[in-house]
Design a protein around this motif. Structure first.
Motif, PDB file in Angstrom:
ATOM      1  N   LYS A   1      28.322  44.988  72.890  1.00  0.00           N
ATOM      2  CA  LYS A   1      29.048  44.896  71.621  1.00  0.00           C
ATOM      3  C   LYS A   1      30.369  44.126  71.760  1.00  0.00           C
ATOM      4  O   LYS A   1      31.072  43.917  70.769  1.00  0.00           O
ATOM      5  N   ILE A   2      30.676  43.716  72.978  1.00  0.00           N
ATOM      6  CA  ILE A   2      31.870  42.892  73.192  1.00  0.00           C
ATOM      7  C   ILE A   2      31.557  41.450  72.786  1.00  0.00           C
ATOM      8  O   ILE A   2      30.460  40.946  73.037  1.00  0.00           O
ATOM      9  N   HIS A   3      32.514  40.788  72.179  1.00  0.00           N
ATOM     10  CA  HIS A   3      32.313  39.400  71.739  1.00  0.00           C
ATOM     11  C   HIS A   3      31.893  38.533  72.930  1.00  0.00           C
ATOM     12  O   HIS A   3      32.467  38.654  74.027  1.00  0.00           O
ATOM     13  N   PRO A   4      30.886  37.664  72.750  1.00  0.00           N
ATOM     14  CA  PRO A   4      30.399  36.831  73.866  1.00  0.00           C
ATOM     15  C   PRO A   4      31.491  36.034  74.563  1.00  0.00           C
ATOM     16  O   PRO A   4      31.415  35.808  75.781  1.00  0.00           O
ATOM     17  N   GLU A   5      32.509  35.599  73.804  1.00  0.00           N
ATOM     18  CA  GLU A   5      33.582  34.815  74.421  1.00  0.00           C
ATOM     19  C   GLU A   5      34.513  35.677  75.277  1.00  0.00           C
ATOM     20  O   GLU A   5      35.229  35.153  76.126  1.00  0.00           O
ATOM     21  N   ASP A   6      34.509  36.978  75.050  1.00  0.00           N
ATOM     22  CA  ASP A   6      35.395  37.885  75.791  1.00  0.00           C
ATOM     23  C   ASP A   6      34.666  38.662  76.880  1.00  0.00           C
ATOM     24  O   ASP A   6      35.297  39.178  77.809  1.00  0.00           O
ATOM     25  N   GLN A   7      33.356  38.746  76.779  1.00  0.00           N
ATOM     26  CA  GLN A   7      32.581  39.663  77.606  1.00  0.00           C
ATOM     27  C   GLN A   7      32.720  39.390  79.100  1.00  0.00           C
ATOM     28  O   GLN A   7      32.954  40.318  79.898  1.00  0.00           O
ATOM     29  N   THR A   8      32.594  38.149  79.521  1.00  0.00           N
ATOM     30  CA  THR A   8      32.631  37.825  80.951  1.00  0.00           C
ATOM     31  C   THR A   8      33.938  38.263  81.592  1.00  0.00           C
ATOM     32  O   THR A   8      33.949  38.875  82.669  1.00  0.00           O
ATOM     33  N   GLU A   9      35.068  37.985  80.937  1.00  0.00           N
ATOM     34  CA  GLU A   9      36.370  38.340  81.492  1.00  0.00           C
ATOM     35  C   GLU A   9      36.565  39.851  81.527  1.00  0.00           C
ATOM     36  O   GLU A   9      37.110  40.389  82.505  1.00  0.00           O
TER      37      GLU A   9
ATOM     38  N   ARG B   1      37.433  41.514  71.500  1.00  0.00           N
ATOM     39  CA  ARG B   1      36.835  41.706  70.186  1.00  0.00           C
ATOM     40  C   ARG B   1      35.560  42.542  70.340  1.00  0.00           C
ATOM     41  O   ARG B   1      34.771  42.303  71.259  1.00  0.00           O
ATOM     42  N   PHE B   2      35.382  43.480  69.429  1.00  0.00           N
ATOM     43  CA  PHE B   2      34.284  44.442  69.531  1.00  0.00           C
ATOM     44  C   PHE B   2      33.539  44.488  68.201  1.00  0.00           C
ATOM     45  O   PHE B   2      34.150  44.589  67.140  1.00  0.00           O
TER      46      PHE B   2
ATOM     47  N   GLU C   1      31.279  43.591  61.581  1.00  0.00           N
ATOM     48  CA  GLU C   1      32.605  42.986  61.660  1.00  0.00           C
ATOM     49  C   GLU C   1      33.160  43.108  63.075  1.00  0.00           C
ATOM     50  O   GLU C   1      32.806  44.018  63.825  1.00  0.00           O
ATOM     51  N   TRP C   2      34.074  42.167  63.401  1.00  0.00           N
ATOM     52  CA  TRP C   2      34.716  42.206  64.708  1.00  0.00           C
ATOM     53  C   TRP C   2      36.089  42.856  64.584  1.00  0.00           C
ATOM     54  O   TRP C   2      36.871  42.497  63.714  1.00  0.00           O
ATOM     55  N   THR C   3      36.338  43.822  65.443  1.00  0.00           N
ATOM     56  CA  THR C   3      37.643  44.454  65.487  1.00  0.00           C
ATOM     57  C   THR C   3      38.267  44.185  66.851  1.00  0.00           C
ATOM     58  O   THR C   3      37.565  43.879  67.820  1.00  0.00           O
ATOM     59  N   HIS C   4      39.572  44.251  66.929  1.00  0.00           N
ATOM     60  CA  HIS C   4      40.273  43.991  68.190  1.00  0.00           C
ATOM     61  C   HIS C   4      40.595  45.316  68.873  1.00  0.00           C
ATOM     62  O   HIS C   4      41.171  46.219  68.255  1.00  0.00           O
ATOM     63  N   ILE C   5      40.205  45.413  70.127  1.00  0.00           N
ATOM     64  CA  ILE C   5      40.368  46.643  70.898  1.00  0.00           C
ATOM     65  C   ILE C   5      41.306  46.411  72.082  1.00  0.00           C
ATOM     66  O   ILE C   5      41.215  45.384  72.763  1.00  0.00           O
TER      67      ILE C   5
END
Length: 208
Positions: free
Chosen positions: A56-64, A84-85, A91-95
């Motif tokens: 559920k983590i945004h693909p652009e953030d997941q690797t890091e 982003r989750f 919807e995407w929320t910031h965690i």
């Protein structure tokens, strides 16, 4: 049970979703308002485990984010990440996610205990400040450009004034039958056009 209920209530009151991640089993137990932060049904979200959270983590953030988790498990250092989750409604929320590693008797990491917090409002405020800062820099650039344009236009206008004055004197001394008379008139007309453009540049610099 009483301690857990107190922990749950304090977590909900502070808008945090506390979790315990069993590293070996890759299972996560949450304490707090799962539905309030993620929108997912608590039982379903609990059952999804580590992989369900990761997906559920945004693909652009997941690797890091996963790299940081693995680094914390390997080194025992503290975990901190913003990502982003994807909520249940899409919807995407910031965690903001903060955690620490708990080690077993043999100093092997067995658990990550942490807390997730929705920081969407904070991120929006930060983006607004960044946008205002960019606009301010752009305005400063335009003001600098205006001052530069004004300086160049002023100097160029002085040159054109001298050129047109000399051309007028030469034209007055030249008979119209002279083969160069037409060329001089064309040169004077071009200088007048350049003067008009310079006036526009000066007006632009005054607006900025």
């Amino acid at each position: 049970r009483i301690a857990e209920e107190r922990y749950r209530c304090s977590s909900e009151a502070s808008d945090h979703l506390v979790y315990e991640y069993d590293i070996a089993k890759r299972e996560i137990e949450y304490i707090g308002s799962i539905e309030g932060i993620t929108g997912y049904d608590p039982e379903t979200f609990q059952r999804a485990g580590f992989d369900g959270w990761k997906d559920k983590i945004h693909p652009e953030d997941q690797t890091e984010v996963i790299r940081r988790v693995e680094e914390c498990i390997r080194t025992g250092s503290a975990f901190h990440a913003e990502y982003r989750f994807r909520k249940a409604n899409g919807e995407w929320t910031h965690i903001e996610d903060i955690g620490t590693i708990t080690q077993g008797h043999n100093d092997k990491p067995v658990m990550m205990v942490g807390a997730m917090k929705d920081i969407s409002e904070r991120v929006r405020a930060r983006e607004e400040r960044e946008n205002l800062e960019r606009e301010r820099h752009q305005l400063q650039k335009m003001e600098s450009l205006g001052r530069l344009a004004g300086g160049v236009a002023h100097d160029f206008n002085n040159l054109l004034t001298s050129i047109m004055g000399n051309l007028q004197m030469v034209i007055m001394d030249f008979p119209e039958t002279n083969p160069h008379f037409t060329n001089l008139e064309e040169a004077f007309a071009s200088a007048q056009s350049a003067s008009a453009l310079t006036a526009q540049l000066l007006a632009f610099s005054r607006k900025k």
